[in-house]
Enzyme design. Structure first.
Site, mmCIF file in Angstrom:
data_model
loop_
_atom_site.group_PDB
_atom_site.id
_atom_site.type_symbol
_atom_site.label_atom_id
_atom_site.label_comp_id
_atom_site.label_asym_id
_atom_site.label_seq_id
_atom_site.Cartn_x
_atom_site.Cartn_y
_atom_site.Cartn_z
ATOM 1 N N HIS A 63 0.840 -1.202 0.000
ATOM 2 C CA HIS A 63 0.000 0.000 0.000
ATOM 3 C C HIS A 63 0.877 1.255 0.000
ATOM 4 C CE1 HIS A 63 -2.830 2.931 2.014
ATOM 5 N NE2 HIS A 63 -3.568 2.492 1.009
ATOM 6 N N ASP A 105 -6.162 1.810 -1.978
ATOM 7 C CA ASP A 105 -6.850 1.488 -0.725
ATOM 8 C C ASP A 105 -7.635 0.187 -0.841
ATOM 9 O OD1 ASP A 105 -5.783 3.817 0.279
ATOM 10 O OD2 ASP A 105 -7.692 4.873 0.461
#
Length: 138
Positions: A63, A105
């Protein structure tokens, strides 16, 4: 100290992307991002260094790398559009930057969900001074 800054950043940014990311995490894992992922391992939360401790921490590493690849975007504050269809998160909207943030996300939230069986409570609030292994590159 790291936990304090994470909570402070999350509280300041509740109108933006961090609240949306929290909702995605809740959808995919049934866990609240705070405390479950806000300071997990070496990469979940603010910053990151060393080697990811497990698969969940690797989700956070990936991420972080995803956010690093975004140019001229504000991933921690930009809001984006998404919907949920049959348990699948669908990123929408016309702004390419916001859509990319949403996809970063979404990928992390899905990764957390896929790795629930290996989640370790001992890595919650993990002190960053223990993250001493050489850092990986994105």
């Amino acid at each position: 100290m790291r936990t304090f800054w994470i909570v402070a950043v999350l509280l300041v940014g509740v109108e933006g992307n961090l609240l949306q990311f929290n909702k995605m995490i809740k959808i995919m894992t049934k866990k609240n991002a705070i405390p479950s992922y806000s300071s997990y391992g070496c990469y979940c939360g603010w910053g990151g260094r060393g080697r990811p401790k497990d698969a969940t921490d690797r989700c956070c590493f990936v991420h972080d790398c995803c956010y690093e690849k975004l140019t001229d975007c504000s991933p921690k504050t930009d809001t984006y559009s998404y919907s949920l269809k049959s348990g699948v998160i669908i990123c929408g909207g016309n702004d390419p930057c916001k859509k990319q943030i949403c996809e970063c996300d979404k990928a992390a939230a899905v990764c957390f969900g896929e790795n629930l069986s290996t989640y370790k409570k001992r890595y919650m609030f993990y002190p960053d001074f223990l993250c001493t292994d050489p850092s990986e590159t994105c």
